[in-house]
Design a protein around this motif. Structure first.
Motif, PDB file in Angstrom:
ATOM      1  N   ILE A  36       0.811  -1.214   0.000  1.00  0.00           N
ATOM      2  CA  ILE A  36       0.000   0.000   0.000  1.00  0.00           C
ATOM      3  C   ILE A  36       0.846   1.267   0.000  1.00  0.00           C
ATOM      4  O   ILE A  36       0.340   2.348  -0.294  1.00  0.00           O
ATOM      5  CB  ILE A  36      -0.984   0.018   1.197  1.00  0.00           C
ATOM      6  N   THR A  37       2.128   1.133   0.315  1.00  0.00           N
ATOM      7  CA  THR A  37       3.010   2.297   0.300  1.00  0.00           C
ATOM      8  C   THR A  37       3.404   2.669  -1.123  1.00  0.00           C
ATOM      9  O   THR A  37       3.401   3.849  -1.492  1.00  0.00           O
ATOM     10  CB  THR A  37       4.269   2.029   1.136  1.00  0.00           C
ATOM     11  N   LEU A  38       3.715   1.677  -1.930  1.00  0.00           N
ATOM     12  CA  LEU A  38       4.199   1.943  -3.287  1.00  0.00           C
ATOM     13  C   LEU A  38       3.119   1.827  -4.354  1.00  0.00           C
ATOM     14  O   LEU A  38       3.353   2.220  -5.500  1.00  0.00           O
ATOM     15  CB  LEU A  38       5.355   0.988  -3.625  1.00  0.00           C
ATOM     16  N   ALA A  39       1.951   1.303  -3.996  1.00  0.00           N
ATOM     17  CA  ALA A  39       0.884   1.164  -4.990  1.00  0.00           C
ATOM     18  C   ALA A  39       0.476   2.534  -5.533  1.00  0.00           C
ATOM     19  O   ALA A  39       0.158   3.442  -4.767  1.00  0.00           O
ATOM     20  CB  ALA A  39      -0.319   0.457  -4.375  1.00  0.00           C
ATOM     21  N   GLY A  40       0.493   2.675  -6.845  1.00  0.00           N
ATOM     22  CA  GLY A  40       0.114   3.936  -7.470  1.00  0.00           C
ATOM     23  C   GLY A  40      -1.393   4.098  -7.553  1.00  0.00           C
ATOM     24  O   GLY A  40      -2.143   3.112  -7.581  1.00  0.00           O
ATOM     25  N   MET A  41      -1.841   5.354  -7.558  1.00  0.00           N
ATOM     26  CA  MET A  41      -3.260   5.654  -7.719  1.00  0.00           C
ATOM     27  C   MET A  41      -3.441   6.607  -8.892  1.00  0.00           C
ATOM     28  O   MET A  41      -2.729   7.610  -9.004  1.00  0.00           O
ATOM     29  CB  MET A  41      -3.842   6.283  -6.451  1.00  0.00           C
ATOM     30  N   VAL A  42      -4.375   6.292  -9.762  1.00  0.00           N
ATOM     31  CA  VAL A  42      -4.712   7.134 -10.914  1.00  0.00           C
ATOM     32  C   VAL A  42      -6.144   7.629 -10.723  1.00  0.00           C
ATOM     33  O   VAL A  42      -7.058   6.830 -10.478  1.00  0.00           O
ATOM     34  CB  VAL A  42      -4.587   6.361 -12.237  1.00  0.00           C
ATOM     35  N   LEU A  43      -6.336   8.927 -10.827  1.00  0.00           N
ATOM     36  CA  LEU A  43      -7.664   9.530 -10.688  1.00  0.00           C
ATOM     37  C   LEU A  43      -8.074  10.124 -12.025  1.00  0.00           C
ATOM     38  O   LEU A  43      -7.360  10.953 -12.594  1.00  0.00           O
ATOM     39  CB  LEU A  43      -7.646  10.610  -9.609  1.00  0.00           C
ATOM     40  N   GLU A  44      -9.247   9.682 -12.525  1.00  0.00           N
ATOM     41  CA  GLU A  44      -9.793  10.195 -13.781  1.00  0.00           C
ATOM     42  C   GLU A  44     -11.093  10.946 -13.507  1.00  0.00           C
ATOM     43  O   GLU A  44     -11.892  10.528 -12.659  1.00  0.00           O
ATOM     44  CB  GLU A  44     -10.064   9.046 -14.748  1.00  0.00           C
ATOM     45  N   LYS A  45     -11.285  12.028 -14.230  1.00  0.00           N
ATOM     46  CA  LYS A  45     -12.521  12.808 -14.161  1.00  0.00           C
ATOM     47  C   LYS A  45     -13.118  12.871 -15.549  1.00  0.00           C
ATOM     48  O   LYS A  45     -12.482  13.367 -16.484  1.00  0.00           O
ATOM     49  CB  LYS A  45     -12.244  14.210 -13.622  1.00  0.00           C
ATOM     50  N   ASN A  46     -14.306  12.332 -15.698  1.00  0.00           N
ATOM     51  CA  ASN A  46     -15.012  12.316 -16.984  1.00  0.00           C
ATOM     52  C   ASN A  46     -14.152  11.728 -18.092  1.00  0.00           C
ATOM     53  O   ASN A  46     -14.101  12.232 -19.209  1.00  0.00           O
ATOM     54  CB  ASN A  46     -15.481  13.726 -17.340  1.00  0.00           C
ATOM     55  N   GLY A  47     -13.454  10.645 -17.753  1.00  0.00           N
ATOM     56  CA  GLY A  47     -12.671   9.910 -18.736  1.00  0.00           C
ATOM     57  C   GLY A  47     -11.296  10.458 -19.013  1.00  0.00           C
ATOM     58  O   GLY A  47     -10.549   9.878 -19.821  1.00  0.00           O
ATOM     59  N   GLU A  48     -10.910  11.545 -18.358  1.00  0.00           N
ATOM     60  CA  GLU A  48      -9.592  12.137 -18.586  1.00  0.00           C
ATOM     61  C   GLU A  48      -8.769  12.100 -17.303  1.00  0.00           C
ATOM     62  O   GLU A  48      -9.292  12.234 -16.195  1.00  0.00           O
ATOM     63  CB  GLU A  48      -9.727  13.581 -19.068  1.00  0.00           C
ATOM     64  N   GLY A  54      -1.147   9.575  -7.851  1.00  0.00           N
ATOM     65  CA  GLY A  54      -0.629   9.618  -6.497  1.00  0.00           C
ATOM     66  C   GLY A  54      -0.044   8.275  -6.118  1.00  0.00           C
ATOM     67  O   GLY A  54      -0.015   7.328  -6.896  1.00  0.00           O
ATOM     68  N   VAL A  55       0.400   8.183  -4.881  1.00  0.00           N
ATOM     69  CA  VAL A  55       0.991   6.949  -4.376  1.00  0.00           C
ATOM     70  C   VAL A  55       0.779   6.934  -2.859  1.00  0.00           C
ATOM     71  O   VAL A  55       0.678   7.994  -2.209  1.00  0.00           O
ATOM     72  CB  VAL A  55       2.487   6.871  -4.740  1.00  0.00           C
ATOM     73  N   GLY A  56       0.707   5.744  -2.298  1.00  0.00           N
ATOM     74  CA  GLY A  56       0.453   5.629  -0.870  1.00  0.00           C
ATOM     75  C   GLY A  56       1.463   6.352  -0.011  1.00  0.00           C
ATOM     76  O   GLY A  56       1.130   6.884   1.052  1.00  0.00           O
ATOM     77  N   ALA A  57       2.715   6.399  -0.456  1.00  0.00           N
ATOM     78  CA  ALA A  57       3.768   7.045   0.323  1.00  0.00           C
ATOM     79  C   ALA A  57       3.528   8.536   0.507  1.00  0.00           C
ATOM     80  O   ALA A  57       4.135   9.160   1.395  1.00  0.00           O
ATOM     81  CB  ALA A  57       5.124   6.822  -0.347  1.00  0.00           C
ATOM     82  N   ALA A  58       2.638   9.134  -0.303  1.00  0.00           N
ATOM     83  CA  ALA A  58       2.333  10.566  -0.163  1.00  0.00           C
ATOM     84  C   ALA A  58       1.561  10.856   1.119  1.00  0.00           C
ATOM     85  O   ALA A  58       1.472  12.008   1.540  1.00  0.00           O
ATOM     86  CB  ALA A  58       1.530  11.051  -1.372  1.00  0.00           C
ATOM     87  N   VAL A  59       1.016   9.813   1.738  1.00  0.00           N
ATOM     88  CA  VAL A  59       0.212   9.980   2.956  1.00  0.00           C
ATOM     89  C   VAL A  59       1.062   9.571   4.153  1.00  0.00           C
ATOM     90  O   VAL A  59       1.126   8.396   4.516  1.00  0.00           O
ATOM     91  CB  VAL A  59      -1.077   9.132   2.881  1.00  0.00           C
ATOM     92  N   GLN A  60       1.764  10.533   4.740  1.00  0.00           N
ATOM     93  CA  GLN A  60       2.568  10.280   5.940  1.00  0.00           C
ATOM     94  C   GLN A  60       3.561   9.134   5.759  1.00  0.00           C
ATOM     95  O   GLN A  60       3.862   8.401   6.707  1.00  0.00           O
ATOM     96  CB  GLN A  60       1.650   9.980   7.124  1.00  0.00           C
ATOM     97  N   GLY A  61       4.061   8.952   4.529  1.00  0.00           N
ATOM     98  CA  GLY A  61       4.995   7.863   4.257  1.00  0.00           C
ATOM     99  C   GLY A  61       4.327   6.548   3.936  1.00  0.00           C
ATOM    100  O   GLY A  61       4.896   5.700   3.255  1.00  0.00           O
ATOM    101  N   SER A  62       3.106   6.358   4.395  1.00  0.00           N
ATOM    102  CA  SER A  62       2.297   5.175   4.119  1.00  0.00           C
ATOM    103  C   SER A  62       0.918   5.391   4.714  1.00  0.00           C
ATOM    104  O   SER A  62       0.805   5.957   5.811  1.00  0.00           O
ATOM    105  CB  SER A  62       2.907   3.913   4.743  1.00  0.00           C
ATOM    106  N   PRO A  63      -0.145   4.938   4.051  1.00  0.00           N
ATOM    107  CA  PRO A  63      -1.472   5.037   4.668  1.00  0.00           C
ATOM    108  C   PRO A  63      -1.538   4.362   6.038  1.00  0.00           C
ATOM    109  O   PRO A  63      -2.254   4.830   6.925  1.00  0.00           O
ATOM    110  CB  PRO A  63      -2.374   4.331   3.654  1.00  0.00           C
ATOM    111  N   ALA A  64      -0.772   3.288   6.231  1.00  0.00           N
ATOM    112  CA  ALA A  64      -0.777   2.613   7.528  1.00  0.00           C
ATOM    113  C   ALA A  64      -0.180   3.495   8.619  1.00  0.00           C
ATOM    114  O   ALA A  64      -0.606   3.443   9.775  1.00  0.00           O
ATOM    115  CB  ALA A  64      -0.027   1.286   7.442  1.00  0.00           C
ATOM    116  N   ASN A  65       0.805   4.303   8.256  1.00  0.00           N
ATOM    117  CA  ASN A  65       1.364   5.253   9.232  1.00  0.00           C
ATOM    118  C   ASN A  65       0.310   6.254   9.674  1.00  0.00           C
ATOM    119  O   ASN A  65       0.231   6.618  10.858  1.00  0.00           O
ATOM    120  CB  ASN A  65       2.548   6.017   8.622  1.00  0.00           C
ATOM    121  N   ALA A  66      -0.479   6.733   8.709  1.00  0.00           N
ATOM    122  CA  ALA A  66      -1.521   7.709   9.032  1.00  0.00           C
ATOM    123  C   ALA A  66      -2.565   7.101   9.962  1.00  0.00           C
ATOM    124  O   ALA A  66      -3.015   7.743  10.925  1.00  0.00           O
ATOM    125  CB  ALA A  66      -2.182   8.217   7.753  1.00  0.00           C
TER     126      ALA A  66
END
Length: 265
Positions: A178-190, A195-207
């Protein structure tokens, strides 16, 4: 701040939520308001929702990533309570008429299989106590006029909670990075953001561990079955009638949500 003012501002926020209207920033009216005051106001606000028939079903962490901090001008995490009236499932359409000035953020939700109480909780404790994780959207919403918030305003306003949408794909956090897994956000198909899990306090689990420890000091535990929103991995997304958002987490899956109607602001 005395108890009368705590009740006054908590009731004002509850009424603003119920009536879909905005309030002036609390810090303009109470320049000496502290974060401790703000959390007491939040407790009053949430208590009014519970008295009206909702249940607390989880917690959320706010202002954990740099894009959100930069947008809000809030540079430390905060937390709020999730209630049963905030929950949507993937495939639902959110009526913007129930919100004031909504913005969406994509993140990871943790669903717990065990109670967890700080202090002393580590990221590994969080992973062990988690049943599964889900991609999700939180639709944040502020009762404070034009999002003119500082940390005291958003804390009092239940960390700007609006509603949230849980995806259907369940992932095992012991098998997913979950730290290195990338996230892609699309709005209306674009493509809107990545983002990446590490952007959240180093890891979502840390948060999540931070929140467990912070609440533990207040005597508040995490309960089995609760949903914990770990903090945005995306920039805030303005949403209007007809918009559709999709966030995809590498190795996990996607969450999709649509919006209709017009928000109050």
């Amino acid at each position: 701040m005395d108890d009368n003012k705590i009740r006054q501002y908590g009731d004002e926020l509850y009424d603003a939520w119920r009536e879909r209207r905005m309030l002036a920033p609390l810090r303009e009216r109470e320049p000496e308001i502290t974060i401790e005051d703000a959390y007491r106001i939040q407790q009053r606000f949430v208590a009014r929702r519970v008295e009206a028939g909702e249940r607390i079903v989880g917690k959320k962490i706010g202002a954990t990533s740099k894009p959100v901090q930069d947008f809000l001008g809030v540079y430390q995490p905060d937390f709020g309570m999730l209630t049963s009236g905030m929950v949507y499932q993937e495939g639902d359409t959110i009526d913007l008429g129930t919100l004031i000035q909504p913005k969406a953020e994509a993140e990871l939700a943790f669903v717990l299989k065990e109670d967890l109480k700080g202090p002393g909780v580590t990221a590994m404790d969080v992973i062990r106590a988690t049943d599964y994780v889900l991609p999700c959207f939180e639709i944040v919403d502020s009762r404070i006029r034009d999002w003119q918030i500082k940390i005291q305003d958003t804390v009092a306003d239940n960390a700007s909670c609006g509603v949230y949408v849980l995806g259907k794909t369940k992932g095992d956090p012991r098998a997913l990075d979950i730290t290195l897994a990338g996230m892609v956000l699309e709005k209306n198909g674009e493509l809107f953001s990545t983002g990446v899990g590490a952007a959240v306090q180093g890891s979502p689990a840390n948060a999540v561990a931070w929140l467990a420890n912070t609440l533990g000091e207040l005597g508040i535990p995490f309960r089995a079955g609760e949903v914990i929103l770990s903090g945005s991995q995306s920039a805030l997304v303005p949403v209007t009638d007809g918009d559709e958002l999709v966030c995809t987490v590498g190795g996990l899956g996607s969450c999709r949500v649509k919006f209709s109607g017009r928000s109050a602001a």
